[in-house]
Each structure stands twice: as structure tokens, then as C-alpha cells.
Design a protein around this motif. Structure first.
Motif, PDB file in Angstrom:
ATOM      1  N   THR A 183       0.840  -1.208   0.000  1.00  0.00           N
ATOM      2  CA  THR A 183       0.000   0.000   0.000  1.00  0.00           C
ATOM      3  C   THR A 183       0.871   1.251   0.000  1.00  0.00           C
ATOM      4  OG1 THR A 183      -1.750  -1.175   1.173  1.00  0.00           O
ATOM      5  CG2 THR A 183      -1.802   1.225   1.267  1.00  0.00           C
ATOM      6  N   GLU A 190       0.944   4.155  -2.854  1.00  0.00           N
ATOM      7  CA  GLU A 190       0.718   5.565  -2.535  1.00  0.00           C
ATOM      8  C   GLU A 190       1.891   6.422  -2.985  1.00  0.00           C
ATOM      9  OE1 GLU A 190      -0.007   5.510   1.670  1.00  0.00           O
ATOM     10  OE2 GLU A 190      -2.103   4.881   1.422  1.00  0.00           O
ATOM     11  N   LYS A 249       1.802   9.381  -5.752  1.00  0.00           N
ATOM     12  CA  LYS A 249       2.232  10.757  -5.449  1.00  0.00           C
ATOM     13  C   LYS A 249       3.252  11.245  -6.476  1.00  0.00           C
ATOM     14  CE  LYS A 249       1.580  10.717  -0.443  1.00  0.00           C
ATOM     15  NZ  LYS A 249       2.243  10.739   0.870  1.00  0.00           N
TER      16      LYS A 249
END
Length: 176
Positions: free
Chosen positions: A35, A39, A43
Motif C-alpha cells: 500500500t 501511494e 504521489k
């Protein structure tokens, strides 16, 4: 795993529970890492998109301030559109490659866990057999100890019975 099945102090179900707990912790940690990586990648891609979009907007503003012919405008905007398409295609390829890598990591992790579980299951079968044999041996020892104690008690009872059957000796006062 060797530590789990080295001594016979835990029941087989406790050993299996401990192994399952360890596997669940590793799985949770792996999922958190996955995860976090997703992420982080998201980003980075968002930052690249924002920078690219800002750069194109700045170029459009600068171009709009200049006098240009319709051919120059068409060429500028065609080039602009081509850069945009190339950028987003590149972003999609990076995303696809990232997702492929993530699927490979997931598959490798699942294969690893499966192999460790298979290995544990074999060790657990052996442990259960040893545990049951040890339990039986301890029960046999306890039974033997009880039989020996019972036999000793019977032997004492026999000796006492022989003494009890004898006529009592009457003892008189001391000095007679």
C-alpha cells in the motif's frame, strides 16, 4: 519454525496458532508495504503530471503573447498535443510496469508463504506424532508408578497381616 516444534511443551494446536499468528503478521506487514509503495508511486505520478501541466500552460501563455500566423499556431498546438499524448502514454506505461511488478511481488510472496506453510505442515505432523507419543509415554510412566505404588502397598499389607495374626505379646511393667 524449528523453535516452534523443538520442545514438546506446547499442544499441537498452540503450535499451529503461533505459526498462523506469525504468518498473519508477515502478511499484514507485506500488505502495508504494498500500500505504501502504491501511494508513493501515485504521489510521484501526480507530481509529474502537475509539473507537466504547469509547464504546458506556461508555454501556452507565452505563445499567446506573441503574434503568430495560423500555421505557426497550428504547428505549436499540434506539437503541444503530441507532447501531451506522449507524456500520458509514458505515464500509463510506467503505471502498467509498476502494477506488473506489484503483481510479481504479490505472487512471489504468496508462493513463499505457501511453501513455508507446506514445510510447517510437515513439521507439524511430525510434532503432533512426537507430542502424542510423549503424552502416551508420560501416561504409561504415571500408570507404572501407580502400579508400583499399589504393589508396594500390597506388599506392606501382606507383611503387616503376618504380624497382625501373631499372638500379641503382653508386656509387663519394666523391671519384672
Amino acid at each position: 519454525m524449528d523453535g516452534l516444534v523443538s520442545d514438546l511443551s506446547r499442544t499441537p494446536s498452540e503450535v499451529r496458532g503461533k505459526f498462523s499468528s506469525i504468518v498473519n503478521k508477515k502478511r499484514d506487514l507485506f500488505n502495508k508495504d504494498m500500500t505504501k509503495a502504491r501511494e508513493q508511486f501515485g504521489k510521484i505520478q501526480k507530481k509529474e503530471r502537475d509539473e507537466f501541466t504547469k509547464e504546458l500552460a506556461d508555454k501556452r501563455k507565452a505563445f499567446a503573447k506573441t503574434k503568430s500566423t495560423s500555421d505557426e499556431r497550428k504547428e505549436f498546438y499540434d506539437e503541444h498535443e503530441s507532447k501531451r499524448k506522449d507524456f500520458y502514454e509514458n505515464q500509463k506505461e510506467k503505471r502498467d510496469q509498476f502494477e506488473a511488478d506489484m503483481r510479481d511481488k504479490r505472487k512471489n510472496f504468496d508462493d513463499y508463504i505457501r511453501s513455508k506453510t507446506d514445510e510447517f505442515n510437515q513439521l507439524h505432523r511430525d510434532y503432533t506424532k512426537r507430542f502424542d507419543e510423549n503424552k502416551k509415554a508420560l501416561a504409561d510412566q504415571k500408570k507404572q508408578a501407580e502400579l508400583k505404588k499399589k504393589q508396594l502397598q500390597q506388599d506392606l499389607d501382606k507383611e503387616y497381616e503376618a504380624i497382625r495374626k501373631q499372638d500379641p505379646t503382653i508386656l509387663g511393667p519394666a523391671g519384672e
